[in-house]
Design an enzyme around this catalytic site. Structure first.
Site, PDB file in Angstrom:
ATOM      1  CB  THR A  12       2.850 -13.018  -4.700  1.00 40.54           C
ATOM      2  OG1 THR A  12       1.512 -12.576  -4.807  1.00 40.54           O
ATOM      3  CG2 THR A  12       3.555 -12.794  -6.007  1.00 40.54           C
ATOM      4  CB  SER A  59      -2.278 -12.933   2.377  1.00 41.80           C
ATOM      5  OG  SER A  59      -2.132 -11.697   1.732  1.00 41.80           O
ATOM      6  CB  THR A  92       2.556  -8.199  -0.155  1.00 41.41           C
ATOM      7  OG1 THR A  92       1.766  -8.258  -1.348  1.00 41.41           O
ATOM      8  CG2 THR A  92       3.963  -8.677  -0.434  1.00 41.41           C
ATOM      9  CG  ASP A  93      -2.867  -8.711  -1.430  1.00 40.25           C
ATOM     10  OD1 ASP A  93      -2.041  -7.914  -1.904  1.00 40.25           O
ATOM     11  OD2 ASP A  93      -3.620  -9.411  -2.138  1.00 40.25           O
TER      12      ASP A  93
HETATM   13  N1  ASP Z   1      -2.470 -11.651  -3.399  1.00 41.22           N
HETATM   14  C1  ASP Z   1      -1.140 -11.945  -2.912  1.00 41.22           C
HETATM   15  C2  ASP Z   1      -1.251 -12.333  -1.449  1.00 41.22           C
HETATM   16  O1  ASP Z   1      -1.360 -11.468  -0.629  1.00 41.22           O
HETATM   17  C3  ASP Z   1      -0.263 -10.783  -3.095  1.00 41.22           C
HETATM   18  C4  ASP Z   1       1.160 -10.966  -2.642  1.00 41.22           C
HETATM   19  O2  ASP Z   1       1.540 -11.914  -1.989  1.00 41.22           O
HETATM   20  O3  ASP Z   1       1.967 -10.090  -2.995  1.00 41.22           O
HETATM   21  O4  ASP Z   1      -1.286 -13.494  -1.148  1.00 41.22           O
END
Ligand code: ASP
Length: 326
Positions: A12, A59, A92-93
């Protein structure tokens, strides 16, 4: 000025949405490493920065093959005399899985700092630019190296092994697993509360070309034991059981666990409870059943450690020790 390398993998923090007020409909990993840097001219005051982009992923799509490629790339860049510190951007995932693998495999010779964001780069009050700036500031400090890979987000600094995603949508989504931050970022000032141990990583040897399949299977009221048989039939070399409480095994699972152990599959007891882990022999006779306990690791961390241990040829009778010390 330190020579800092940005290794961008997507997430993100590189997300782009059509609407600046929309923080849930966007494409993660849409923006290149160069455009992240172009939007952050302040970073040039913290170091000479170069960038590379091995992947541009959401991710959720990170795989063990990506982990190995990233670890190999980072080991190589850490060894380069013209690199003083590295920042890795990541979604973050699954940051906690990649972060733990890097914690277990990278030498603590130079700073490695992971960072991420909850709001896409195009959002009002995007959290990514400040997180990235603080990550560069952290990667430019000498003290950072001894902790092993760190995560910087929202003014806080955690060891990557102690950091996980704790909330699905608020900006302050990352937090500690049984451990607080090791330091803070105040603007671009970095302050550590104590020093790192500088220890060699647990898996310092040559990385395998692939990692074996290890599945995480969850217990819940009435959970069927045949999920264990299905994993084994599909080629899992190990299963991590995310059990209730302190690793309590449902009676109905005992025969399937015995079948898996008899086929040489590593069966690890872990807990679906957020903190505390599962200690050997607690609530269950691991020695009698041929099972292992995850120690203080989360199920996701235990899976990473077991995949590395099996992939790197750790002997069966040394696996419990590896899980406790990883
Ligand atoms: N879906 C995103 C990822 O993990 C969420 C994030 O980065 O906060 O790539």
């Amino acid at each position: 000025m330190p020579n800092l390398l940005l290794v961008a993998t997507g997430g993100t923090i590189a997300g782009s949405a059509a609407d600046s007020a929309d923080t849930s409909h966007y494409r993660a990993g849409a923006l290149s490493a160069e455009s992240l840097l172009a939007a952050l001219p302040e970073a040039a005051t913290l170091g000479q920065i170069t960038a590379e982009q091995p992947f541009a992923l959401d991710s959720k799509d990170m795989t063990p093959a990506h982990w190995l490629a990233l670890a190999a790339l980072l080991r190589e860049r850490l060894a380069a005399p013209d690199v003083d510190g590295i920042v890795v951007t990541h979604g973050t995932d699954t940051l906690e899985e990649t972060g733990f693998l890097l914690h277990l495999t990278l030498p603590r010779t130079k700073p490695i700092v992971l960072t991420a964001a909850m709001r896409p780069a195009t959002a009002r009050s995007a959290d990514g630019p400040m997180n990235l700036l603080q990550a560069f500031a952290c990667a430019g400090t000498h003290e950072a190296a001894a902790f092993g890979p760190l995560v910087v987000a929202g003014d806080r600094i955690w060891r990557a092994r102690d950091c996980s995603k704790r909330h699905t949508h608020v900006p302050d989504a990352l937090g500690g697993i049984d451990a607080g931050p090791v330091g803070v970022a105040i603007g671009t000032q970095i302050r550590f509360d104590h020093g790192g141990d500088g220890a060699a990583p647990y898996f310092a040897g040559t990385l395998p070309s692939e990692l074996p399949r290890v599945d995480i299977l969850s217990a819940y009221a009435g959970a069927p034991a045949d999920q264990i048989d299905a994993s084994v039939a599909n080629g899992a070399a190990g299963v991590v059981l995310a059990l209730a409480g302190h690793g309590s095994v449902p009676e109905t699972w005992l025969p399937a666990i015995a079948r898996a152990v008899a086929r040489g599959v590593s069966v690890v007891r872990a807990s679906r409870v957020a903190s505390g882990g599962v200690m050997p022999q607690a609530n269950f006779d691991d020695a009698a059943h041929g099972t292992l306990a995850c120690g203080r690791l989360t199920p996701w961390q235990a899976r990473v450690a077991l995949m590395l241990a099996l992939g790197m040829g750790v002997a069966r009778n040394a696996l419990q020790e590896a899980l406790l010390r990883a």
